[in-house]
Design a protein around this motif. Structure first.
Motif, PDB file in Angstrom:
ATOM      1  N   ILE A  80      83.132  41.210  76.712  1.00  0.00           N
ATOM      2  CA  ILE A  80      81.848  41.834  77.249  1.00  0.00           C
ATOM      3  C   ILE A  80      80.960  41.434  76.159  1.00  0.00           C
ATOM      4  O   ILE A  80      79.561  40.647  76.277  1.00  0.00           O
ATOM      5  CB  ILE A  80      81.726  43.053  77.771  1.00  0.00           C
ATOM      6  CG1 ILE A  80      82.425  43.409  79.087  1.00  0.00           C
ATOM      7  CG2 ILE A  80      80.352  43.524  77.824  1.00  0.00           C
ATOM      8  CD1 ILE A  80      82.738  44.743  79.597  1.00  0.00           C
ATOM      9  N   PHE A  81      81.476  41.682  74.830  1.00  0.00           N
ATOM     10  CA  PHE A  81      80.532  41.613  73.689  1.00  0.00           C
ATOM     11  C   PHE A  81      80.298  40.101  73.302  1.00  0.00           C
ATOM     12  O   PHE A  81      79.100  39.642  73.189  1.00  0.00           O
ATOM     13  CB  PHE A  81      81.289  42.135  72.345  1.00  0.00           C
ATOM     14  CG  PHE A  81      80.547  41.969  71.172  1.00  0.00           C
ATOM     15  CD1 PHE A  81      79.267  42.499  70.819  1.00  0.00           C
ATOM     16  CD2 PHE A  81      80.878  41.194  70.378  1.00  0.00           C
ATOM     17  CE1 PHE A  81      78.515  42.464  69.771  1.00  0.00           C
ATOM     18  CE2 PHE A  81      80.273  40.820  69.011  1.00  0.00           C
ATOM     19  CZ  PHE A  81      78.875  41.639  68.934  1.00  0.00           C
ATOM     20  N   ILE A  82      81.278  39.334  73.532  1.00  0.00           N
ATOM     21  CA  ILE A  82      81.033  37.741  73.210  1.00  0.00           C
ATOM     22  C   ILE A  82      80.248  37.152  74.210  1.00  0.00           C
ATOM     23  O   ILE A  82      79.007  36.322  74.146  1.00  0.00           O
ATOM     24  CB  ILE A  82      82.303  37.085  73.060  1.00  0.00           C
ATOM     25  CG1 ILE A  82      83.208  37.606  71.941  1.00  0.00           C
ATOM     26  CG2 ILE A  82      82.247  35.559  73.219  1.00  0.00           C
ATOM     27  CD1 ILE A  82      84.685  37.197  71.597  1.00  0.00           C
ATOM     28  N   LEU A  83      80.515  37.640  75.517  1.00  0.00           N
ATOM     29  CA  LEU A  83      79.542  36.938  76.611  1.00  0.00           C
ATOM     30  C   LEU A  83      78.056  37.484  76.559  1.00  0.00           C
ATOM     31  O   LEU A  83      77.231  36.652  76.481  1.00  0.00           O
ATOM     32  CB  LEU A  83      80.133  37.700  77.896  1.00  0.00           C
ATOM     33  CG  LEU A  83      79.279  37.231  79.347  1.00  0.00           C
ATOM     34  CD1 LEU A  83      79.359  35.718  79.425  1.00  0.00           C
ATOM     35  CD2 LEU A  83      79.767  37.910  80.290  1.00  0.00           C
ATOM     36  N   CYS A  84      77.847  38.789  76.031  1.00  0.00           N
ATOM     37  CA  CYS A  84      76.659  39.030  75.693  1.00  0.00           C
ATOM     38  C   CYS A  84      75.827  38.308  74.761  1.00  0.00           C
ATOM     39  O   CYS A  84      74.435  37.887  74.793  1.00  0.00           O
ATOM     40  CB  CYS A  84      76.339  40.647  75.555  1.00  0.00           C
ATOM     41  SG  CYS A  84      76.672  41.623  76.697  1.00  0.00           S
ATOM     42  N   LYS A  85      76.679  38.110  73.793  1.00  0.00           N
ATOM     43  CA  LYS A  85      76.088  37.234  72.449  1.00  0.00           C
ATOM     44  C   LYS A  85      75.778  35.901  72.858  1.00  0.00           C
ATOM     45  O   LYS A  85      74.958  35.052  72.490  1.00  0.00           O
ATOM     46  CB  LYS A  85      77.162  37.280  71.210  1.00  0.00           C
ATOM     47  CG  LYS A  85      77.309  38.618  70.582  1.00  0.00           C
ATOM     48  CD  LYS A  85      75.872  38.761  69.973  1.00  0.00           C
ATOM     49  CE  LYS A  85      75.701  39.762  69.106  1.00  0.00           C
ATOM     50  NZ  LYS A  85      74.009  39.971  68.869  1.00  0.00           N
ATOM     51  N   ILE A  86      76.634  35.407  73.651  1.00  0.00           N
ATOM     52  CA  ILE A  86      76.292  33.840  74.237  1.00  0.00           C
ATOM     53  C   ILE A  86      74.946  33.849  75.119  1.00  0.00           C
ATOM     54  O   ILE A  86      74.285  32.957  75.124  1.00  0.00           O
ATOM     55  CB  ILE A  86      77.557  33.275  75.013  1.00  0.00           C
ATOM     56  CG1 ILE A  86      78.647  33.159  73.997  1.00  0.00           C
ATOM     57  CG2 ILE A  86      77.345  32.169  75.872  1.00  0.00           C
ATOM     58  CD1 ILE A  86      80.065  32.845  74.653  1.00  0.00           C
ATOM     59  N   LEU A  87      75.001  34.875  76.067  1.00  0.00           N
ATOM     60  CA  LEU A  87      73.749  35.019  77.014  1.00  0.00           C
ATOM     61  C   LEU A  87      72.459  35.263  76.223  1.00  0.00           C
ATOM     62  O   LEU A  87      71.576  34.932  76.568  1.00  0.00           O
ATOM     63  CB  LEU A  87      73.930  35.925  78.217  1.00  0.00           C
ATOM     64  CG  LEU A  87      75.376  35.444  79.080  1.00  0.00           C
ATOM     65  CD1 LEU A  87      75.488  36.657  80.006  1.00  0.00           C
ATOM     66  CD2 LEU A  87      74.952  34.096  79.819  1.00  0.00           C
ATOM     67  N   PHE A  88      72.540  36.352  75.289  1.00  0.00           N
ATOM     68  CA  PHE A  88      71.479  37.057  75.025  1.00  0.00           C
ATOM     69  C   PHE A  88      70.969  36.257  73.544  1.00  0.00           C
ATOM     70  O   PHE A  88      69.839  36.950  72.708  1.00  0.00           O
ATOM     71  CB  PHE A  88      71.362  38.266  75.061  1.00  0.00           C
ATOM     72  CG  PHE A  88      71.436  38.946  76.357  1.00  0.00           C
ATOM     73  CD1 PHE A  88      70.830  38.436  77.438  1.00  0.00           C
ATOM     74  CD2 PHE A  88      72.707  39.723  76.910  1.00  0.00           C
ATOM     75  CE1 PHE A  88      70.586  38.910  78.713  1.00  0.00           C
ATOM     76  CE2 PHE A  88      72.541  40.040  78.245  1.00  0.00           C
ATOM     77  CZ  PHE A  88      71.921  39.740  79.157  1.00  0.00           C
ATOM     78  N   GLY A  89      72.043  35.632  72.869  1.00  0.00           N
ATOM     79  CA  GLY A  89      71.419  35.233  71.419  1.00  0.00           C
ATOM     80  C   GLY A  89      72.376  35.884  70.600  1.00  0.00           C
ATOM     81  O   GLY A  89      72.897  36.908  70.606  1.00  0.00           O
ATOM     82  N   PHE A  90      72.294  35.297  69.287  1.00  0.00           N
ATOM     83  CA  PHE A  90      72.805  35.936  68.051  1.00  0.00           C
ATOM     84  C   PHE A  90      72.093  36.450  67.184  1.00  0.00           C
ATOM     85  O   PHE A  90      72.301  36.402  65.825  1.00  0.00           O
ATOM     86  CB  PHE A  90      73.842  34.593  67.686  1.00  0.00           C
ATOM     87  CG  PHE A  90      75.026  34.096  68.474  1.00  0.00           C
ATOM     88  CD1 PHE A  90      76.175  34.758  68.355  1.00  0.00           C
ATOM     89  CD2 PHE A  90      74.712  33.296  69.407  1.00  0.00           C
ATOM     90  CE1 PHE A  90      77.119  34.348  69.129  1.00  0.00           C
ATOM     91  CE2 PHE A  90      75.580  32.929  70.207  1.00  0.00           C
ATOM     92  CZ  PHE A  90      77.022  33.410  70.147  1.00  0.00           C
ATOM     93  N   GLY A  91      71.043  37.204  67.616  1.00  0.00           N
ATOM     94  CA  GLY A  91      70.197  37.844  66.563  1.00  0.00           C
ATOM     95  C   GLY A  91      69.150  36.905  65.785  1.00  0.00           C
ATOM     96  O   GLY A  91      68.524  37.155  64.867  1.00  0.00           O
TER      97      GLY A  91
END
Length: 129
Positions: free
Chosen positions: A55-66
């Motif tokens: 879930i964390f990796i998917l959120c990072k892919i979808l919403f960006g890496f900061g």
């Protein structure tokens, strides 16, 4: 002179270990938050550590890496470059740049980010005579 650990060949060992530890810590936090909040609120099932990591990796892919957003931040070298260009402009060019920047960034906005979502003035009513 002190020898830094990041300048040594050991950095190829320590950086992946630190990255894995950070990912594990964040995944554990996501798992705990999910399992302690969402089953009671939304009636979903509990998740495992690996599902939380997914879930964390998917959120990072979808919403960006900061990365900074459209209006904020940017690379420090880019800000310095723009400041240098702005400094080398004549006062007329600076005024023109500020005007163009204002039109591009604040087209239809009122001060403090407020927008008019509808026209408050009442249209003239046509009377059928």
């Amino acid at each position: 002179m002190k020898r830094r650990i990041w300048a040594s060949p050991y950095r190829f060992i320590f950086i992946p270990i630190i990255a894995a530890a950070f990912l594990s810590l964040v995944s554990f936090i996501v798992m705990q938050l999910w399992n302690n909040l969402l089953p009671a609120i939304l009636h979903v099932s509990v998740i495992t550590f690996w599902q939380a990591m997914g879930i964390f990796i998917l959120c990072k892919i979808l919403f960006g890496f900061g990365r900074p957003g459209r209006f904020g931040g940017g690379a420090p070298w880019m800000r310095g470059r723009m400041a240098e260009r702005f400094k080398n402009m004549s006062p007329e060019e600076q005024a023109h740049f500020k005007e163009q920047f204002g039109h591009r960034m604040c087209r239809d906005r009122k001060p403090f980010g407020r927008r008019e979502w509808f026209d408050e003035s009442k249209p003239e009513e046509k009377s059928a005579e």
